[in-house]
Design an enzyme around this catalytic site. Structure first.
Site, PDB file in Angstrom:
ATOM      1  N   HIS A   1     -65.415 -90.221  32.565  1.00 44.02           N
ATOM      2  CA  HIS A   1     -65.481 -88.759  32.589  1.00 44.02           C
ATOM      3  C   HIS A   1     -66.368 -88.319  33.759  1.00 44.02           C
ATOM      4  O   HIS A   1     -67.511 -88.793  33.873  1.00 44.02           O
ATOM      5  CB  HIS A   1     -66.066 -88.264  31.257  1.00 44.02           C
ATOM      6  CG  HIS A   1     -66.116 -86.782  31.145  1.00 44.02           C
ATOM      7  ND1 HIS A   1     -64.989 -86.005  30.973  1.00 44.02           N
ATOM      8  CD2 HIS A   1     -67.157 -85.912  31.193  1.00 44.02           C
ATOM      9  CE1 HIS A   1     -65.341 -84.732  30.922  1.00 44.02           C
ATOM     10  NE2 HIS A   1     -66.655 -84.644  31.041  1.00 44.02           N
TER      11      HIS A   1
ATOM     12  N   ARG B   1     -54.539 -86.995  29.959  1.00 40.03           N
ATOM     13  CA  ARG B   1     -53.934 -86.591  28.673  1.00 40.03           C
ATOM     14  C   ARG B   1     -54.915 -86.891  27.562  1.00 40.03           C
ATOM     15  O   ARG B   1     -55.670 -87.871  27.647  1.00 40.03           O
ATOM     16  CB  ARG B   1     -52.658 -87.383  28.390  1.00 40.03           C
ATOM     17  CG  ARG B   1     -51.597 -87.271  29.439  1.00 40.03           C
ATOM     18  CD  ARG B   1     -50.812 -86.001  29.268  1.00 40.03           C
ATOM     19  NE  ARG B   1     -49.779 -85.897  30.286  1.00 40.03           N
ATOM     20  CZ  ARG B   1     -49.087 -84.798  30.520  1.00 40.03           C
ATOM     21  NH1 ARG B   1     -49.306 -83.709  29.791  1.00 40.03           N
ATOM     22  NH2 ARG B   1     -48.181 -84.757  31.458  1.00 40.03           N
TER      23      ARG B   1
HETATM   24  C1  GAR Z   1     -62.345 -89.926  37.897  1.00 34.87           C
HETATM   25  O1  GAR Z   1     -63.283 -89.043  38.454  1.00 34.87           O
HETATM   26  C2  GAR Z   1     -62.373 -89.852  36.388  1.00 34.87           C
HETATM   27  O2  GAR Z   1     -63.643 -89.660  35.857  1.00 34.87           O
HETATM   28  C3  GAR Z   1     -61.533 -88.629  36.161  1.00 34.87           C
HETATM   29  O3  GAR Z   1     -60.450 -88.776  37.046  1.00 34.87           O
HETATM   30  C4  GAR Z   1     -60.922 -89.439  38.219  1.00 34.87           C
HETATM   31  C5  GAR Z   1     -59.995 -90.572  38.552  1.00 34.87           C
HETATM   32  O4  GAR Z   1     -60.194 -90.982  39.877  1.00 34.87           O
HETATM   33  N1  GAR Z   1     -61.105 -88.555  34.802  1.00 34.87           N
HETATM   34  C6  GAR Z   1     -60.911 -87.402  34.178  1.00 34.87           C
HETATM   35  O5  GAR Z   1     -61.096 -86.314  34.693  1.00 34.87           O
HETATM   36  C7  GAR Z   1     -60.442 -87.557  32.754  1.00 34.87           C
HETATM   37  N2  GAR Z   1     -60.447 -86.307  32.077  1.00 34.87           N
HETATM   38  P1  GAR Z   1     -59.337 -92.158  40.512  1.00 34.87           P
HETATM   39  O6  GAR Z   1     -57.866 -91.876  40.160  1.00 34.87           O
HETATM   40  O7  GAR Z   1     -59.578 -92.063  41.983  1.00 34.87           O
HETATM   41  O8  GAR Z   1     -59.799 -93.438  39.912  1.00 34.87           O
END
Ligand code: GAR
Length: 215
Positions: free
Chosen positions: A117, A99
């Site tokens: 990110h 979000r």
């Molecule tokens: C990670 O790759 C993070 O960079 C990304 O979600 C993933 C969470 O992984 N974040 C985004 O895309 C934010 N816009 P996890 O739930 O396995 O820690």
């Protein structure tokens, strides 16, 4: 700034949170996760936190008709803040939190907010000067990819490399001062899932390093 007491916001699996909790348990990290909040009840990250006895909250963004969406979102951010402020925290970590938080939320939040990110982002000053890319070790320029689908976007664009960034959150989405970044090569046959998994391996290492530095 110190990051002794960390509030984590997440929407998904929480494998990065797990890396932070493991580092906390092994003594590698001086800070501790004080609470975890998710906008999704089924986020596995909540189960990981509960397994460590960490307080958790589910703060959903309710669906609303278009005319009421802005008010619903503002009310949701107020709820998020009131849950956060029931605890003591000096850093908010967005760890797979899908979000966007408003300028009003960021101004009212008691602590800096940082975000993970899954792509390379330049420093805001470089982006503003027209250098909206990150140079790679091979001398290529990887364009800044922002938003929620950047792993697929890196593949779609046929880039040779992508990576991950930890940055401060500012009102401009995915464009805050960078704390750390790491390059991840894209290899033949990569799918969104295989590439994202390799990015996450780099992210888990990087977030522990960043939090250890901030603590
Ligand atoms: C990670 O790759 C993070 O960079 C990304 O979600 C993933 C969470 O992984 N974040 C985004 O895309 C934010 N816009 P996890 O739930 O396995 O820690």
């Amino acid at each position: 700034m110190t990051a002794r007491s960390i509030a984590v916001l997440l929407s998904g699996s929480g494998s990065n949170l797990q890396a932070v909790l493991d580092a906390q348990a092994s003594g590698e990290l001086a800070g501790r996760v004080a609470l975890v909040i998710s906008d999704r009840a089924d986020a596995y990250g909540l189960q990981r936190a509960l397994g460590y006895g960490i307080p958790c909250a589910f703060v959903p963004l309710p669906a609303a008709p278009p005319a009421e969406r802005a008010a619903a979102r503002a009310a949701w951010e107020r709820r998020l803040l009131s849950v956060l402020n029931a605890f003591s925290y000096d850093l908010v970590l967005l760890s797979g939190f899908m979000r966007v938080l408003s300028a009003e939320f960021l101004a009212s939040c008691r602590a800096p907010v940082i975000n993970q990110h899954p792509a390379l982002l330049p420093d805001p000053a470089d982006a503003a000067a027209g250098r909206d890319y990150v140079p790679t070790s091979a001398g290529a320029r990887v364009p800044a990819l922002r938003g929620a689908h950047v792993v697929a976007e890196a593949l779609r664009r046929g880039l040779g490399a992508t990576g991950c960034t930890v940055h401060y959150v500012t009102p401009e989405v995915d464009n805050g001062p960078v704390l750390a970044r790491a390059e991840v090569p894209i290899v033949p046959g990569d799918t969104e899932a295989s590439l994202h998994e390799r990015i996450k391996i780099a992210e888990r290492r990087m977030i522990v390093e960043v939090l250890a530095r901030l603590a």
